[in-house]
Design an enzyme around this catalytic site. Structure first.
Site, PDB file in Angstrom:
ATOM      1  N   LYS A  46       9.881  -3.276   4.428  1.00  0.00           N
ATOM      2  CA  LYS A  46      10.492  -3.750   5.690  1.00  0.00           C
ATOM      3  C   LYS A  46      10.443  -5.279   5.773  1.00  0.00           C
ATOM      4  CE  LYS A  46       7.778  -3.790   9.544  1.00  0.00           C
ATOM      5  NZ  LYS A  46       7.686  -5.079  10.224  1.00  0.00           N
ATOM      6  N   ASN A  47       9.266  -5.844   5.491  1.00  0.00           N
ATOM      7  CA  ASN A  47       9.109  -7.284   5.690  1.00  0.00           C
ATOM      8  C   ASN A  47       9.764  -8.118   4.591  1.00  0.00           C
ATOM      9  OD1 ASN A  47       7.855  -6.746   8.055  1.00  0.00           O
ATOM     10  ND2 ASN A  47       5.758  -7.116   7.304  1.00  0.00           N
TER      11      ASN A  47
ATOM     12  N   ARG B 144      10.694  -9.621  16.782  1.00  0.00           N
ATOM     13  CA  ARG B 144      10.432 -11.046  16.581  1.00  0.00           C
ATOM     14  C   ARG B 144      11.084 -11.596  15.324  1.00  0.00           C
ATOM     15  NH1 ARG B 144       6.501 -13.751  18.855  1.00  0.00           N
ATOM     16  NH2 ARG B 144       6.504 -14.931  16.942  1.00  0.00           N
TER      17      ARG B 144
ATOM     18  N   CYS C 208       3.555 -10.979  21.741  1.00  0.00           N
ATOM     19  CA  CYS C 208       3.705  -9.543  21.543  1.00  0.00           C
ATOM     20  C   CYS C 208       2.311  -8.941  21.537  1.00  0.00           C
ATOM     21  CB  CYS C 208       4.462  -9.229  20.262  1.00  0.00           C
ATOM     22  SG  CYS C 208       3.549  -9.574  18.789  1.00  0.00           S
TER      23      CYS C 208
ATOM     24  N   ARG D 263       1.783 -15.565  18.983  1.00  0.00           N
ATOM     25  CA  ARG D 263       2.727 -15.772  17.881  1.00  0.00           C
ATOM     26  C   ARG D 263       3.764 -16.879  18.133  1.00  0.00           C
ATOM     27  NH1 ARG D 263       4.355  -9.956  15.495  1.00  0.00           N
ATOM     28  NH2 ARG D 263       4.782 -11.169  13.650  1.00  0.00           N
TER      29      ARG D 263
ATOM     30  N   ASP E  69      -1.932  -6.454   7.854  1.00  0.00           N
ATOM     31  CA  ASP E  69      -1.133  -5.246   8.112  1.00  0.00           C
ATOM     32  C   ASP E  69      -1.807  -3.965   7.623  1.00  0.00           C
ATOM     33  OD1 ASP E  69       0.755  -6.828   9.280  1.00  0.00           O
ATOM     34  OD2 ASP E  69       2.138  -6.831   7.580  1.00  0.00           O
TER      35      ASP E  69
ATOM     36  N   ARG F 208       9.257   1.927  13.728  1.00  0.00           N
ATOM     37  CA  ARG F 208       9.731   0.583  13.358  1.00  0.00           C
ATOM     38  C   ARG F 208       9.432   0.274  11.898  1.00  0.00           C
ATOM     39  NH1 ARG F 208       7.920  -4.183  17.025  1.00  0.00           N
ATOM     40  NH2 ARG F 208       9.115  -5.132  15.361  1.00  0.00           N
TER      41      ARG F 208
HETATM   42  N1  EPU Z   1       1.665 -18.809  13.578  1.00  0.00           N
HETATM   43  C1  EPU Z   1       1.627 -19.942  14.356  1.00  0.00           C
HETATM   44  N2  EPU Z   1       2.738 -20.748  14.388  1.00  0.00           N
HETATM   45  C2  EPU Z   1       3.872 -20.441  13.673  1.00  0.00           C
HETATM   46  C3  EPU Z   1       3.886 -19.256  12.876  1.00  0.00           C
HETATM   47  C4  EPU Z   1       2.759 -18.466  12.855  1.00  0.00           C
HETATM   48  O1  EPU Z   1       0.622 -20.240  15.004  1.00  0.00           O
HETATM   49  O2  EPU Z   1       4.848 -21.201  13.754  1.00  0.00           O
HETATM   50  C5  EPU Z   1       0.465 -17.933  13.552  1.00  0.00           C
HETATM   51  C6  EPU Z   1       0.788 -16.555  14.153  1.00  0.00           C
HETATM   52  O3  EPU Z   1       0.684 -16.571  15.553  1.00  0.00           O
HETATM   53  C7  EPU Z   1      -0.216 -15.669  13.470  1.00  0.00           C
HETATM   54  C8  EPU Z   1      -0.355 -16.293  12.074  1.00  0.00           C
HETATM   55  O4  EPU Z   1       0.123 -17.636  12.200  1.00  0.00           O
HETATM   56  O5  EPU Z   1      -1.441 -15.724  14.145  1.00  0.00           O
HETATM   57  C9  EPU Z   1       0.409 -15.577  10.978  1.00  0.00           C
HETATM   58  O6  EPU Z   1       1.786 -15.547  11.274  1.00  0.00           O
HETATM   59  P1  EPU Z   1       2.919 -15.498  10.147  1.00  0.00           P
HETATM   60  O7  EPU Z   1       3.993 -16.478  10.548  1.00  0.00           O
HETATM   61  O8  EPU Z   1       2.313 -15.630   8.800  1.00  0.00           O
HETATM   62  O9  EPU Z   1       3.474 -14.024  10.331  1.00  0.00           O
HETATM   63  P2  EPU Z   1       4.945 -13.565  10.699  1.00  0.00           P
HETATM   64  O10 EPU Z   1       5.926 -14.185   9.798  1.00  0.00           O
HETATM   65  O11 EPU Z   1       5.154 -13.673  12.175  1.00  0.00           O
HETATM   66  C10 EPU Z   1       4.859 -11.563   9.009  1.00  0.00           C
HETATM   67  C11 EPU Z   1       5.077 -10.075   9.078  1.00  0.00           C
HETATM   68  C12 EPU Z   1       3.935  -9.432   9.845  1.00  0.00           C
HETATM   69  C13 EPU Z   1       2.630  -9.749   9.118  1.00  0.00           C
HETATM   70  C14 EPU Z   1       2.472 -11.284   8.989  1.00  0.00           C
HETATM   71  C15 EPU Z   1       1.233 -11.692   8.195  1.00  0.00           C
HETATM   72  C16 EPU Z   1       7.489  -9.911   9.024  1.00  0.00           C
HETATM   73  C17 EPU Z   1       8.748  -9.544   9.712  1.00  0.00           C
HETATM   74  N3  EPU Z   1       6.355  -9.805   9.726  1.00  0.00           N
HETATM   75  O12 EPU Z   1       4.835 -12.015  10.364  1.00  0.00           O
HETATM   76  O13 EPU Z   1       4.156  -8.024   9.813  1.00  0.00           O
HETATM   77  O14 EPU Z   1       1.548  -9.226   9.833  1.00  0.00           O
HETATM   78  O15 EPU Z   1       3.627 -11.830   8.324  1.00  0.00           O
HETATM   79  O16 EPU Z   1       1.257 -11.148   6.923  1.00  0.00           O
HETATM   80  O17 EPU Z   1       7.511 -10.279   7.863  1.00  0.00           O
HETATM   81  C18 EPU Z   1       3.896  -5.795  10.490  1.00  0.00           C
HETATM   82  O18 EPU Z   1       4.648  -5.467   9.556  1.00  0.00           O
HETATM   83  O19 EPU Z   1       3.222  -4.951  11.151  1.00  0.00           O
HETATM   84  C19 EPU Z   1       3.773  -7.212  10.843  1.00  0.00           C
HETATM   85  C20 EPU Z   1       3.305  -7.634  12.012  1.00  0.00           C
END
Ligand code: EPU
Length: 418
Positions: free
Chosen positions: A22-23, A93, A117, A122, A305, A397
């Site tokens: 998915k990701n 998101r 969320c 986030r 995850d 999801r």
């Molecule tokens: N963060 C910030 N500022 C930013 C971006 C992130 O503070 O601009 C913080 C976030 O709040 C969080 C941490 O950094 O505390 C990690 O966030 P990251 O940006 O790495 O994650 P993401 O891109 O929002 C993706 C996956 C998530 C997975 C995370 C970490 C997708 C669509 N989502 O999220 O997947 O947990 O990377 O590996 O790729 C899931 O599949 O259940 C899921 C939540």
């Protein structure tokens, strides 16, 4: 709303084939906006989030064909809008990932702010800092962010934290940007690597993905491609956890072992035994489970995850385990529900202390986010009696037909509508 009713106590046995990640698919779908050609994406799981991303792309004028089959085709030639509206972004998101591609292709993007969320606030500050360094103007409005630029230019960008989404957004924004962009402290996740592979197959020049320094050399246009998405390491890990928690013997097919390493090594430490046969892996638990300590980290650390699913395992592991959640600020929603099933878990700031109990008992519990729901299903598989997990739209999801696939492994699980 649908719910799962699970009767626990059966050891799962058999094989299950993992679906596409998915990701990885979500950013790849967003990246297809960068090309006015045709992108065929194979090994796409059938999930609600994929349907949502298709709606986002179609809202932007792009045609998405065959959603709901394993192969989707995206024709980017009709792109004519730069706005990702709130009603779509609020349900997922990952919609924020269209910002980089829209900026690169149209010179502007207006994306509703996703807000917090269940698992934390986030923010997207790291995405925006990166995009600003490429020369874009960032304007925050009420509930949305607008980015625009007459001309982007390659830049050296050092992230404060290796955010997965920020790495993907900046990578996508820079593939059509003149000059060289270097992302330092980039996320190294396999899904980021798959996005780079996809972009390269369209004609982009990218090096270093999988390391913390990614270099992108801007090109003037991208073409068409067919790309097969990598297997979902978290889905694979969840089915392995189902084999472990029920003390069964489960084979997961079509995996990439390297991507699973951080998960497998903790499972091994906890007493799981693995047999490898090419892209298949079989898990069993010959001598019972042992407590372990876990800290979630960006890849190649232990993935956030898989944290909730691992906690479900630890609830019935003799001794005391600790699980520190260091990626998200509020990702312990499964704890209260697992405790309702008889688990003994205490939270101390961002660490959960899990004292193993002899037996969980079936109860009515509520899913609150994707991975927390998976943990409740795992607990239900081993609990004494009947467990009802409500609000399972969260699990839909991210897990394609989870109940059908657990059933083929011998689980007593059914979906009901309430
Ligand atoms: N963060 C910030 N500022 C930013 C971006 C992130 O503070 O601009 C913080 C976030 O709040 C969080 C941490 O950094 O505390 C990690 O966030 P990251 O940006 O790495 O994650 P993401 O891109 O929002 C993706 C996956 C998530 C997975 C995370 C970490 C997708 C669509 N989502 O999220 O997947 O947990 O990377 O590996 O790729 C899931 O599949 O259940 C899921 C939540």
């Amino acid at each position: 709303m649908d719910a799962f009713v699970i009767r626990g106590g059966r050891a799962l046995k058999g094989r299950v084939k993992v679906r596409g990640a998915k990701n990885a698919v979500l950013p790849i779908m967003a990246a297809s906006l960068l090309s006015d050609g045709v992108c065929v994406i194979e090994n796409v799981p059938i999930l609600r989030d994929i349907v949502t991303m298709s709606k986002v792309l179609e809202h932007l004028g792009v045609k998405v064909h065959d959603v709901g089959t394993g192969t989707i085709t995206i024709d980017g030639s009709g792109l004519n809008d730069h706005i990702a509206p709130y009603e779509l972004v609020r349900t997922m998101r990952a919609s924020v990932l269209v910002m980089g591609p829209l900026l690169a292709r149209l010179g502007k993007a207006k994306v509703a702010l996703p807000g917090g969320c269940a698992i934390g606030t986030r923010p997207i500050d790291i995405h925006l800092k990166g995009i600003e360094l490429l020369g874009a103007k960032v304007k925050m409005g009420r509930g949305y962010v607008q980015v625009s630029s007459r001309k982007l230019a390659g830049a050296e960008i050092c992230f404060d934290y290796p955010s997965v989404g920020a790495t993907e957004n900046v990578m996508m924004a820079s593939v059509l940007t003149k000059g060289t962009t270097i992302i330092e402290n980039a996320a190294r996740e396999p899904e980021v690597q798959d996005l780079a592979e996809f972009l390269r197959s369209l004609g982009a020049k990218i090096e270093g993905e999988g390391t913390s320094r990614i270099t992108i050399e801007g090109v003037t246009s991208l073409g068409s491609t067919t790309h097969r998405v990598i297997p979902d390491r978290i889905e694979a890990g969840t089915y392995l956890a189902a084999g472990i928690i029920t003390k069964g013997r489960v084979t997961v097919d079509a995996i990439i072992e390297e991507h699973l390493r951080p998960i497998l090594s903790k499972m091994e430490e906890a007493g799981a035994h693995f047999e490898y046969h090419g892209p298949s892996i079989t898990v069993s638990v010959p001598d019972g489970l042992r407590p372990v300590d876990i800290r979630t980290m960006p890849y190649p650390g232990f993935p956030t995850d898989m944290q909730a699913q691992f906690m479900a395992l630890m609830t019935i592991t003799p001794g005391t385990s600790s699980i520190k959640e260091a990626v998200f600020e509020n990702r312990f929603m499964q704890v209260a529900e697992l405790n309702r099933m008889g688990a003994d878990i205490r939270i101390d700031t961002n660490t959960a202390i899990v004292n193993g109990v002899k037996q969980l008992s079936g109860a009515e519990v509520m899913a609150s986010d994707l991975r927390a729901s998976a943990a409740l299903v795992l607990a239900g598989l081993v609990a004494h009696g009947e467990t009802k997990v409500s609000r399972i739209y969260h699990i839909d999801r991210g897990y394609d037909e989870i109940e059908r696939r657990l059933k083929t492994l011998g689980a007593d699980i059914r979906r009901i509508s309430e």
